[in-house]
Motif scaffolding. Structure first.
Motif, mmCIF file in Angstrom:
data_model
loop_
_atom_site.group_PDB
_atom_site.id
_atom_site.type_symbol
_atom_site.label_atom_id
_atom_site.label_comp_id
_atom_site.label_asym_id
_atom_site.label_seq_id
_atom_site.Cartn_x
_atom_site.Cartn_y
_atom_site.Cartn_z
ATOM 1 N N ALA A 29 0.880 -1.180 0.000
ATOM 2 C CA ALA A 29 0.000 0.000 0.000
ATOM 3 C C ALA A 29 0.918 1.230 0.000
ATOM 4 N N GLY A 30 0.933 1.987 1.093
ATOM 5 C CA GLY A 30 1.778 3.195 1.105
ATOM 6 C C GLY A 30 3.253 2.888 1.292
ATOM 7 N N GLY A 31 3.569 1.672 1.697
ATOM 8 C CA GLY A 31 4.968 1.288 1.889
ATOM 9 C C GLY A 31 5.598 1.888 3.137
ATOM 10 N N GLN A 32 4.833 2.587 3.948
ATOM 11 C CA GLN A 32 5.409 3.303 5.096
ATOM 12 C C GLN A 32 5.831 2.376 6.232
ATOM 13 N N SER A 96 -5.073 12.954 11.457
ATOM 14 C CA SER A 96 -4.276 14.177 11.255
ATOM 15 C C SER A 96 -3.004 14.191 12.102
ATOM 16 N N HIS A 97 -2.918 13.299 13.100
ATOM 17 C CA HIS A 97 -1.730 13.274 13.963
ATOM 18 C C HIS A 97 -0.865 12.037 13.747
ATOM 19 N N ILE A 98 -1.120 11.295 12.675
ATOM 20 C CA ILE A 98 -0.262 10.135 12.384
ATOM 21 C C ILE A 98 1.030 10.631 11.722
ATOM 22 N N GLY A 99 2.151 10.233 12.282
ATOM 23 C CA GLY A 99 3.452 10.498 11.663
ATOM 24 C C GLY A 99 3.640 11.943 11.241
ATOM 25 N N ASP A 100 4.236 12.115 10.070
ATOM 26 C CA ASP A 100 4.439 13.460 9.517
ATOM 27 C C ASP A 100 3.688 13.560 8.190
ATOM 28 N N ALA A 105 0.541 11.309 3.682
ATOM 29 C CA ALA A 105 0.225 11.368 2.251
ATOM 30 C C ALA A 105 0.323 9.989 1.606
ATOM 31 N N LEU A 106 1.101 9.085 2.194
ATOM 32 C CA LEU A 106 1.316 7.772 1.572
ATOM 33 C C LEU A 106 0.678 6.621 2.345
ATOM 34 N N GLY A 107 0.744 6.678 3.665
ATOM 35 C CA GLY A 107 0.239 5.571 4.487
ATOM 36 C C GLY A 107 -1.269 5.444 4.361
ATOM 37 N N LEU A 113 -3.960 -1.247 9.425
ATOM 38 C CA LEU A 113 -4.692 -2.309 10.137
ATOM 39 C C LEU A 113 -4.068 -3.682 9.883
ATOM 40 N N ALA A 114 -3.662 -3.933 8.638
ATOM 41 C CA ALA A 114 -3.052 -5.238 8.328
ATOM 42 C C ALA A 114 -1.739 -5.396 9.087
ATOM 43 N N ASN A 115 -1.028 -4.284 9.251
ATOM 44 C CA ASN A 115 0.276 -4.335 9.940
ATOM 45 C C ASN A 115 0.101 -4.535 11.445
ATOM 46 N N ASN A 116 -0.927 -3.924 12.003
ATOM 47 C CA ASN A 116 -1.234 -4.018 13.454
ATOM 48 C C ASN A 116 -0.012 -3.795 14.340
ATOM 49 N N ALA A 153 -6.528 -11.294 12.202
ATOM 50 C CA ALA A 153 -7.300 -12.462 11.768
ATOM 51 C C ALA A 153 -7.196 -12.683 10.259
ATOM 52 N N LEU A 154 -6.462 -11.844 9.541
ATOM 53 C CA LEU A 154 -6.381 -11.977 8.078
ATOM 54 C C LEU A 154 -5.615 -13.232 7.668
ATOM 55 N N ALA A 155 -6.091 -13.898 6.621
ATOM 56 C CA ALA A 155 -5.301 -14.976 6.006
ATOM 57 C C ALA A 155 -4.173 -14.308 5.214
HETATM 58 C C1 LIG Z 1 8.182 8.002 10.315
HETATM 59 C C2 LIG Z 1 6.884 7.256 10.501
HETATM 60 C C3 LIG Z 1 6.011 7.671 11.482
HETATM 61 C C4 LIG Z 1 4.804 6.991 11.685
HETATM 62 N N1 LIG Z 1 3.971 7.421 12.669
HETATM 63 C C5 LIG Z 1 2.806 6.761 12.877
HETATM 64 C C6 LIG Z 1 1.896 7.192 13.881
HETATM 65 O O1 LIG Z 1 2.091 8.197 14.565
HETATM 66 N N2 LIG Z 1 0.753 6.472 14.056
HETATM 67 C C7 LIG Z 1 0.455 5.373 13.275
HETATM 68 O O2 LIG Z 1 -0.590 4.779 13.461
HETATM 69 N N3 LIG Z 1 1.279 4.967 12.297
HETATM 70 C C8 LIG Z 1 2.448 5.632 12.076
HETATM 71 N N4 LIG Z 1 3.276 5.219 11.062
HETATM 72 C C9 LIG Z 1 2.883 4.054 10.230
HETATM 73 C C10 LIG Z 1 1.994 4.525 9.066
HETATM 74 O O3 LIG Z 1 0.716 4.845 9.555
HETATM 75 C C11 LIG Z 1 1.843 3.471 7.960
HETATM 76 O O4 LIG Z 1 1.193 4.119 6.942
HETATM 77 C C12 LIG Z 1 1.029 2.228 8.255
HETATM 78 O O5 LIG Z 1 1.463 1.554 9.385
HETATM 79 C C13 LIG Z 1 1.129 1.227 7.110
HETATM 80 O O6 LIG Z 1 0.390 1.686 6.038
HETATM 81 P P1 LIG Z 1 0.923 1.589 4.561
HETATM 82 O O7 LIG Z 1 -0.226 1.959 3.715
HETATM 83 O O8 LIG Z 1 2.163 2.371 4.386
HETATM 84 O O9 LIG Z 1 1.181 0.006 4.419
HETATM 85 P P2 LIG Z 1 2.437 -0.822 3.807
HETATM 86 O O10 LIG Z 1 3.691 -0.417 4.507
HETATM 87 O O11 LIG Z 1 2.417 -0.717 2.327
HETATM 88 O O12 LIG Z 1 1.981 -2.269 4.222
HETATM 89 C C14 LIG Z 1 2.003 -2.679 5.571
HETATM 90 C C15 LIG Z 1 1.536 -4.142 5.648
HETATM 91 O O13 LIG Z 1 0.155 -4.231 5.342
HETATM 92 C C16 LIG Z 1 -0.074 -5.102 4.229
HETATM 93 N N5 LIG Z 1 -1.175 -4.499 3.481
HETATM 94 C C17 LIG Z 1 -1.207 -3.246 2.950
HETATM 95 N N6 LIG Z 1 -2.433 -2.982 2.448
HETATM 96 C C18 LIG Z 1 -3.186 -4.090 2.667
HETATM 97 C C19 LIG Z 1 -4.550 -4.428 2.383
HETATM 98 N N7 LIG Z 1 -5.394 -3.573 1.782
HETATM 99 N N8 LIG Z 1 -5.006 -5.647 2.766
HETATM 100 C C20 LIG Z 1 -4.171 -6.529 3.398
HETATM 101 N N9 LIG Z 1 -2.882 -6.261 3.684
HETATM 102 C C21 LIG Z 1 -2.396 -5.060 3.330
HETATM 103 C C22 LIG Z 1 1.262 -5.166 3.501
HETATM 104 O O14 LIG Z 1 1.424 -6.382 2.787
HETATM 105 C C23 LIG Z 1 2.240 -5.066 4.663
HETATM 106 O O15 LIG Z 1 2.390 -6.318 5.271
HETATM 107 C C24 LIG Z 1 4.478 5.882 10.846
HETATM 108 C C25 LIG Z 1 5.352 5.480 9.833
HETATM 109 C C26 LIG Z 1 6.547 6.157 9.653
HETATM 110 C C27 LIG Z 1 7.465 5.723 8.533
#
Ligand SMILES: Cc1cc2nc3c(=O)[nH]c(=O)nc-3n(C[C@H](O)[C@H](O)[C@H](O)COP(=O)(O)OP(=O)(O)OC[C@H]3O[C@@H](n4cnc5c(N)ncnc54)[C@H](O)[C@@H]3O)c2cc1C
Length: 265
Positions: A29-32, A96-100, A105-107, A113-116, A153-155
């Motif tokens: 997804a966002g790769g964050q 609005s308070h997640i990360g920066d 913009a990407l997460g 939720l999948a990452n938990n 609980a995801l497969a």
């Molecule tokens: C500097 C920094 C600060 C952050 N601060 C916070 C914070 O304050 N609060 C907070 O909550 N989070 C924070 N985060 C995490 C951020 O919210 C991420 O966006 C989030 O954890 C993962 O979302 P993503 O879209 O980037 O997922 P990805 O990194 O792309 O994927 C994460 C996982 O989820 C899986 N996945 C993605 N999409 C799906 C889908 N639709 N169905 C099933 N599996 C899926 C992927 O395979 C991977 O295993 C921070 C991250 C960084 C880098």
């Protein structure tokens, strides 16, 4: 970086099919969260299936009883959505308070939720509001979704497509953030609903959890004082370089009281 295949999926069915039979493939997804993990070699997927161009996963729908957010909606779009700010202000404020700015913009909500991550913010909102996680094959109640640290609980090949939030009478999220990462040292989401109050805590334990003591105290009396009167045990809470279990236990009623103040306007 090491080499891996990258594919963009056009729809949920294609995304799941692209993963089929390859236990080393992952949705992107966002790769964050995933990309930093790959940089550290904690994950080395052979194939990434990008789900962020799937139109159905980018939709936000607000109706009389619920808010539905597509799994690939980024945090900034939830934070800025006028209708979500109006009907579920706690959810918009949390986003609005997640990360920066870049993380928001990407997460995405689905990735979070999948990452938990045990310190992530969205799980607290999803659990407190009693949301439903919709996947390509079923609907999962929030109470059944979060299984443990980084475990759901995801497969392995199951794709979150959307999250449905029932509306609450009042809602608010308060987090004591780690100043470096902005993740929750402790975060508390409070939701006041017609059938009672739900309180979910993130950052303090192995995974997000509800607090029955705070819920009964606030269902009886939705005031900051009622929250502050609750003593939370430090048993089973996290101790790490940032805070002790006792400090986290101290923060939980304090942040709950602040969330009630915010929710009450
Ligand atoms: C500097 C920094 C600060 C952050 N601060 C916070 C914070 O304050 N609060 C907070 O909550 N989070 C924070 N985060 C995490 C951020 O919210 C991420 O966006 C989030 O954890 C993962 O979302 P993503 O879209 O980037 O997922 P990805 O990194 O792309 O994927 C994460 C996982 O989820 C899986 N996945 C993605 N999409 C799906 C889908 N639709 N169905 C099933 N599996 C899926 C992927 O395979 C991977 O295993 C921070 C991250 C960084 C880098």
């Amino acid at each position: 970086m090491y080499t891996f295949d990258y594919q963009r999926a056009a729809d949920p069915k294609a995304a799941v099919a692209a993963l089929a039979g390859d236990s080393d493939a992952k949705f992107l997804a966002g790769g964050q969260s995933l990309l930093p993990t790959m940089r550290l070699r904690l994950a080395q997927p052979s194939k990434l299936i990008d789900v962020t161009r799937i139109a159905a996963l980018k939709e936000i729908r607000v109706d009389a009883n619920s808010v539905t957010i597509g799994a690939a909606v980024c945090h900034a779009d939830v934070a800025d959505h006028a209708d979500i700010r109006r009907v579920l202000p706690g959810l918009a404020s949390l986003a609005s308070h997640i990360g920066d700015r870049q993380v928001r913009a990407l997460g995405t909500i689905g990735g979070s939720l999948a990452n938990n991550d045990p310190a992530a913010c969205y799980p607290a909102a999803v659990l407190a509001l009693g949301a439903t996680i919709v996947t390509d094959r079923r609907r999962i109640a929030a109470d059944d979704f979060f299984v443990g640290m980084y475990e759901t609980a995801l497969a392995p090949d199951e794709l979150i497509t959307a999250v449905e939030f029932p509306l609450a009478e009042r809602s608010a999220y308060e987090k004591f953030r780690n100043p470096a990462s902005h993740f929750a040292l402790v975060g508390v989401f409070v939701a006041k609903r017609a059938d009672g109050v739900r309180v979910a805590v993130t950052g303090a334990g192995a995974s997000v959890f509800r607090s029955p003591d705070l819920e009964s105290a606030l269902t009886a009396n939705f005031t900051p004082a009622a929250a502050q009167a609750v003593t939370v045990s430090a048993d089973d809470l996290n101790t790490d370089m940032h805070a002790s279990a006792e400090y986290r236990a101290h923060l939980i009623p304090l942040l709950t009281a602040r969330a009630v103040t915010t929710a009450n306007g």
